[in-house]
Design a protein around this motif. Structure first.
Motif, PDB file in Angstrom:
ATOM      1  N   GLU A   1       0.825  -1.208   0.000  1.00 41.30           N
ATOM      2  CA  GLU A   1       0.000   0.000   0.000  1.00 41.30           C
ATOM      3  C   GLU A   1       0.860   1.260   0.000  1.00 41.30           C
ATOM      4  OE1 GLU A   1      -3.961   1.307   2.359  1.00 41.30           O
ATOM      5  OE2 GLU A   1      -2.129   1.266   3.574  1.00 41.30           O
ATOM      6  N   PHE A   2       0.564   2.145  -0.965  1.00 44.79           N
ATOM      7  CA  PHE A   2       1.249   3.424  -1.121  1.00 44.79           C
ATOM      8  C   PHE A   2       2.767   3.275  -1.223  1.00 44.79           C
ATOM      9  CE2 PHE A   2      -2.781   4.838   0.973  1.00 44.79           C
ATOM     10  CZ  PHE A   2      -3.305   5.472  -0.154  1.00 44.79           C
ATOM     11  N   ALA A   3       3.219   2.090  -1.613  1.00 46.13           N
ATOM     12  CA  ALA A   3       4.646   1.808  -1.877  1.00 46.13           C
ATOM     13  C   ALA A   3       5.508   1.895  -0.630  1.00 46.13           C
ATOM     14  CB  ALA A   3       5.188   2.753  -2.966  1.00 46.13           C
ATOM     15  N   PHE A   4       4.900   1.760   0.554  1.00 46.82           N
ATOM     16  CA  PHE A   4       5.654   1.969   1.793  1.00 46.82           C
ATOM     17  C   PHE A   4       6.009   0.649   2.468  1.00 46.82           C
ATOM     18  CE2 PHE A   4       5.920   5.876   4.798  1.00 46.82           C
ATOM     19  CZ  PHE A   4       7.246   5.585   5.070  1.00 46.82           C
ATOM     20  N   SER A   5       6.760  -0.212   1.757  1.00 43.17           N
ATOM     21  CA  SER A   5       7.256  -1.451   2.358  1.00 43.17           C
ATOM     22  C   SER A   5       8.117  -2.188   1.360  1.00 43.17           C
ATOM     23  CB  SER A   5       6.096  -2.350   2.790  1.00 43.17           C
ATOM     24  OG  SER A   5       6.541  -3.678   2.982  1.00 43.17           O
ATOM     25  N   GLY A   6       9.150  -2.838   1.863  1.00 46.59           N
ATOM     26  CA  GLY A   6       9.985  -3.679   1.014  1.00 46.59           C
ATOM     27  C   GLY A   6       9.580  -5.138   1.029  1.00 46.59           C
ATOM     28  N   VAL A   7       8.502  -5.469   1.750  1.00 49.04           N
ATOM     29  CA  VAL A   7       8.115  -6.866   1.937  1.00 49.04           C
ATOM     30  C   VAL A   7       7.163  -7.346   0.847  1.00 49.04           C
ATOM     31  CG1 VAL A   7       7.061  -8.520   3.534  1.00 49.04           C
ATOM     32  CG2 VAL A   7       8.468  -6.651   4.418  1.00 49.04           C
ATOM     33  N   GLY A   8       6.193  -6.484   0.477  1.00 50.12           N
ATOM     34  CA  GLY A   8       5.252  -6.855  -0.573  1.00 50.12           C
ATOM     35  C   GLY A   8       3.923  -7.371  -0.073  1.00 50.12           C
ATOM     36  N   VAL A   9       3.704  -7.314   1.238  1.00 51.68           N
ATOM     37  CA  VAL A   9       2.441  -7.777   1.827  1.00 51.68           C
ATOM     38  C   VAL A   9       1.364  -6.711   1.624  1.00 51.68           C
ATOM     39  CG1 VAL A   9       1.283  -8.377   3.984  1.00 51.68           C
ATOM     40  CG2 VAL A   9       3.588  -9.226   3.518  1.00 51.68           C
ATOM     41  N   ASN A  10       0.146  -7.147   1.251  1.00 51.14           N
ATOM     42  CA  ASN A  10      -0.964  -6.217   1.095  1.00 51.14           C
ATOM     43  C   ASN A  10      -2.201  -6.785   1.792  1.00 51.14           C
ATOM     44  OD1 ASN A  10      -3.419  -4.960  -0.142  1.00 51.14           O
ATOM     45  ND2 ASN A  10      -1.887  -3.812  -1.298  1.00 51.14           N
ATOM     46  N   PRO A  11      -2.723  -6.104   2.832  1.00 50.02           N
ATOM     47  CA  PRO A  11      -3.861  -6.637   3.581  1.00 50.02           C
ATOM     48  C   PRO A  11      -5.195  -6.472   2.854  1.00 50.02           C
ATOM     49  CG  PRO A  11      -3.246  -4.502   4.454  1.00 50.02           C
ATOM     50  CD  PRO A  11      -2.225  -4.841   3.410  1.00 50.02           C
ATOM     51  N   HIS A  12      -5.234  -5.621   1.850  1.00 55.74           N
ATOM     52  CA  HIS A  12      -6.479  -5.351   1.139  1.00 55.74           C
ATOM     53  C   HIS A  12      -6.718  -6.322  -0.015  1.00 55.74           C
ATOM     54  CE1 HIS A  12      -6.256  -1.651   3.405  1.00 55.74           C
ATOM     55  NE2 HIS A  12      -5.157  -1.281   2.765  1.00 55.74           N
ATOM     56  N   HIS A  13      -5.672  -6.617  -0.756  1.00 57.42           N
ATOM     57  CA  HIS A  13      -5.800  -7.415  -1.979  1.00 57.42           C
ATOM     58  C   HIS A  13      -5.104  -8.766  -1.891  1.00 57.42           C
ATOM     59  CE1 HIS A  13      -7.433  -3.813  -3.759  1.00 57.42           C
ATOM     60  NE2 HIS A  13      -6.319  -3.139  -3.510  1.00 57.42           N
TER      61      HIS A  13
ATOM     62  N   ILE B   1       5.399 -16.171   3.513  1.00 55.78           N
ATOM     63  CA  ILE B   1       4.418 -15.111   3.746  1.00 55.78           C
ATOM     64  C   ILE B   1       3.825 -15.214   5.143  1.00 55.78           C
ATOM     65  CG2 ILE B   1       2.155 -14.224   3.021  1.00 55.78           C
ATOM     66  CD1 ILE B   1       2.872 -15.008   0.152  1.00 55.78           C
ATOM     67  N   ALA B   2       3.631 -16.441   5.617  1.00 52.83           N
ATOM     68  CA  ALA B   2       2.993 -16.653   6.921  1.00 52.83           C
ATOM     69  C   ALA B   2       3.725 -15.956   8.059  1.00 52.83           C
ATOM     70  CB  ALA B   2       2.892 -18.152   7.208  1.00 52.83           C
ATOM     71  N   GLN B   3       5.029 -15.742   7.917  1.00 56.90           N
ATOM     72  CA  GLN B   3       5.798 -15.113   8.986  1.00 56.90           C
ATOM     73  C   GLN B   3       5.491 -13.628   9.143  1.00 56.90           C
ATOM     74  OE1 GLN B   3       9.997 -15.821   8.524  1.00 56.90           O
ATOM     75  NE2 GLN B   3       9.793 -18.060   8.620  1.00 56.90           N
ATOM     76  N   VAL B   4       5.053 -12.979   8.047  1.00 56.08           N
ATOM     77  CA  VAL B   4       4.884 -11.515   8.060  1.00 56.08           C
ATOM     78  C   VAL B   4       3.503 -11.085   7.585  1.00 56.08           C
ATOM     79  CG1 VAL B   4       7.337 -11.005   7.796  1.00 56.08           C
ATOM     80  CG2 VAL B   4       5.952 -11.426   5.759  1.00 56.08           C
ATOM     81  N   ALA B   5       2.568 -12.018   7.482  1.00 60.16           N
ATOM     82  CA  ALA B   5       1.223 -11.714   7.014  1.00 60.16           C
ATOM     83  C   ALA B   5       0.558 -10.690   7.925  1.00 60.16           C
ATOM     84  CB  ALA B   5       0.392 -12.999   6.957  1.00 60.16           C
ATOM     85  N   PRO B   6      -0.456  -9.963   7.417  1.00 61.15           N
ATOM     86  CA  PRO B   6      -1.140  -8.973   8.247  1.00 61.15           C
ATOM     87  C   PRO B   6      -1.645  -9.567   9.558  1.00 61.15           C
ATOM     88  CG  PRO B   6      -1.814  -8.737   5.967  1.00 61.15           C
ATOM     89  CD  PRO B   6      -0.970  -9.976   6.033  1.00 61.15           C
ATOM     90  N   GLY B   7      -1.506  -8.775  10.624  1.00 58.26           N
ATOM     91  CA  GLY B   7      -1.893  -9.218  11.956  1.00 58.26           C
ATOM     92  C   GLY B   7      -0.946  -8.636  12.982  1.00 58.26           C
ATOM     93  N   ALA B   8      -1.497  -8.049  14.034  1.00 56.21           N
ATOM     94  CA  ALA B   8      -0.676  -7.382  15.042  1.00 56.21           C
ATOM     95  C   ALA B   8       0.334  -8.326  15.675  1.00 56.21           C
ATOM     96  CB  ALA B   8      -1.580  -6.775  16.118  1.00 56.21           C
ATOM     97  N   GLU B   9      -0.020  -9.604  15.767  1.00 52.54           N
ATOM     98  CA  GLU B   9       0.889 -10.570  16.392  1.00 52.54           C
ATOM     99  C   GLU B   9       2.136 -10.818  15.553  1.00 52.54           C
ATOM    100  OE1 GLU B   9      -2.031 -12.952  13.881  1.00 52.54           O
ATOM    101  OE2 GLU B   9      -2.006 -11.121  15.096  1.00 52.54           O
TER     102      GLU B   9
ATOM    103  N   PHE C   1       7.364  -8.503  10.895  1.00 53.26           N
ATOM    104  CA  PHE C   1       7.246  -7.733   9.658  1.00 53.26           C
ATOM    105  C   PHE C   1       8.243  -6.586   9.634  1.00 53.26           C
ATOM    106  CE2 PHE C   1       5.719  -3.878   7.637  1.00 53.26           C
ATOM    107  CZ  PHE C   1       5.491  -4.297   6.333  1.00 53.26           C
ATOM    108  N   PHE C   2       8.263  -5.779  10.683  1.00 47.26           N
ATOM    109  CA  PHE C   2       9.146  -4.619  10.687  1.00 47.26           C
ATOM    110  C   PHE C   2      10.617  -5.034  10.721  1.00 47.26           C
ATOM    111  CE2 PHE C   2       5.252  -2.385  12.196  1.00 47.26           C
ATOM    112  CZ  PHE C   2       5.196  -1.443  11.164  1.00 47.26           C
ATOM    113  N   ARG C   3      10.934  -6.142  11.359  1.00 41.90           N
ATOM    114  CA  ARG C   3      12.311  -6.632  11.344  1.00 41.90           C
ATOM    115  C   ARG C   3      12.725  -7.040   9.932  1.00 41.90           C
ATOM    116  NH1 ARG C   3      11.631 -10.530  14.392  1.00 41.90           N
ATOM    117  NH2 ARG C   3      11.617 -12.245  12.880  1.00 41.90           N
ATOM    118  N   VAL C   4      11.880  -7.812   9.259  1.00 41.20           N
ATOM    119  CA  VAL C   4      12.178  -8.247   7.890  1.00 41.20           C
ATOM    120  C   VAL C   4      12.237  -7.047   6.950  1.00 41.20           C
ATOM    121  CG1 VAL C   4      11.261  -9.531   5.909  1.00 41.20           C
ATOM    122  CG2 VAL C   4      11.270 -10.576   8.185  1.00 41.20           C
TER     123      VAL C   4
END
Length: 446
Positions: free
Chosen positions: A117-129, A368-376, A381-384
């Motif tokens: 979203e809005f190009a603000f990540s190097g991971v590529g995870v998107n919670p919307h799509h 993907i499971a390691q950094v998928a959307p979710g507060a837990e 995510f931020f480390r990766v």
């Protein structure tokens, strides 16, 4: 359009019928499970539209399929930047300049690709799509890298010849490295930002991913509307630097092994490879301590949208944008001045070298499971994300150019070798990358 490097030698003759078949195959791949979640929209009639264009095979791209990151304006479509908060925006009335140049060169836009979203990540995870899976590992869904995630998958899977994207801190080179393709970040000023939704107006670069360095040269010539001058300098006459500071820290064993093997191959070809400290890299943390360009410049663009629709943002993106609200004008000006002084120091240390060699990223693509959307999973995510951006973002702060090329052994997960230099060294860097790519491929038995 300037005189462009020839690329049509890979196309078989056959006129519009062959072109239509090629595009139909590309669209079929784009719609397949291999590209699941990579495309947000798909032009299923692309073959019909392209085959009706007179003289298309005389153009540099000759109707070849192009994917467009959801960051760029495409006439008649909504530019949502991987978000839902802009989904009801008015369709744009014109193409972005990058898309217009690709079309003018004969490229056929087959669809818009997913992104962070809005190009603000190097991971590529998107919670919307959803997050497109890296084609390099059919057995385990792994991250594609970002922010140009869908663009990388489209190229790696064979759906697109060119994946148009952007690179603010590594968003072309990171997914290229993780997916096993080529990503070239040119000097930012060489390609136009017109019609691309901004993240950081200081650091944003319009560029692309391809499957070879030769194709990267062509893509750059089209996007920059300039001719690349290739000296064809032999590796035996080239001198490389390996930056010890930060760039080699904490490498996963697979990355360290592939990088060392790549250096050995280049040395065997006669290239001189020197290790240098490049201690100035340590200073980037201090220079950007207040949040950096991306935070303050993205907040300037998003502040009104955040006030009205902030709840719809990816929380991981929103928190980083909102950090820009606290940056004072004098801190921003200090950042601009500190960067200029830092660039001068680094460029002085790189004098006499054809390129600096570094691992593009210090890891292979995690699941993907390691950094998928979710507060837990936010901490992971931020480390990766920080690890993925660590090496590539140095080049953006340098206002430089860089290219990631595959250097992994056959049958292993992709690893990227990054060749980089300061501003306006683009042609020499591409020339070096062509030679390095050929030597590395020969060493792998390709």
């Amino acid at each position: 359009m300037n005189d462009l490097i020839a690329t049509r030698d890979h196309l078989s003759p056959g006129g519009s019928a062959a072109l239509a078949a090629e595009l139909e195959r590309a669209v079929s791949v784009a719609a397949s499970a291999t590209c699941s979640k990579a495309f947000l929209t798909l032009q299923k009639d692309a073959a019909k539209a392209a085959s009706g264009r007179a003289g298309v095979r005389a153009l540099p791209l000759a109707g070849l399929p192009v994917s467009v990151k959801d960051l760029f304006d495409v006439e008649g479509e909504v530019t949502a930047a991987g978000s839902t908060v802009l989904a009801d925006a008015k369709p744009t009335s014109t193409d972005s300049l990058a898309v217009a140049r690709l079309r003018a060169a004969g490229g056929t836009v087959i669809g818009r690709t997913n992104m962070s979203e809005f190009a603000f990540s190097g991971v590529g995870v998107n919670p919307h799509h959803g997050t497109p899976a890296n084609p390099a590992d059919p057995a385990t869904p792994r991250i594609p890298g970002g922010s140009s995630s869908g663009a990388a998958v489209s190229v790696a899977a064979g759906a697109a010849f060119i994946g148009l994207g952007s690179d603010t801190g590594g968003s072309i080179r990171i997914p290229a490295a993780l997916c096993g393709i080529v990503g070239f970040k040119n000097t930012a000023r060489l390609t136009p930002l017109h019609g691309a939704l901004p993240l950081s107006t200081t650091l944003d670069t319009v560029c692309a991913m391809t499957r070879s360095v030769r194709d990267a040269v062509l893509a750059h010539e089209i996007l920059a509307d300039r001719r690349v001058v290739l000296a064809r300098k032999p590796l035996a006459q080239q001198r490389f630097a390996v930056a010890r500071t930060q760039m080699l820290d904490g490498l996963e064993p697979a990355v360290a092994q592939a990088f060392d093997a790549a250096l050995a191959t280049l040395r065997d070809a006669g290239a001189r490879v020197d290790e240098i400290a490049l201690d100035a890299i340590h200073d980037l943390g201090t220079i950007q301590a207040t949040g950096g360009f991306a935070a303050v410049e993205s907040y300037a663009w998003h502040r009104q949208l955040l006030a009205s629709r902030g709840i719809g943002y990816d929380p991981r993106v929103r928190i980083r944008i909102e950090r820009g609200a606290g940056i004072k004008a004098w801190e921003y000006l200090d950042l601009v001045q500190a960067r200029a002084a830092w660039i001068a120091r680094v460029e002085a240390e790189l004098q006499g070298y054809d390129a600096v060699l570094s691992p593009t990223v210090p890891m292979v693509a995690p699941p993907i499971a390691q950094v998928a959307p979710g507060a837990e999973r936010d901490e992971a995510f931020f480390r990766v994300n920080a690890q993925l951006l660590r090496n590539t973002s140095v080049v953006n702060m340098l206002d430089g150019c860089a290219i990631s090329i595959p250097c992994h052994a056959p049958g292993t997960l992709p690893v990227g070798l990054m060749l980089w230099h300061g501003a306006l060294h683009d042609d020499g860097l591409l020339d070096t990358a062509l030679a390095a790519e050929a030597k590395l491929a020969a060493a792998r038995g390709e």
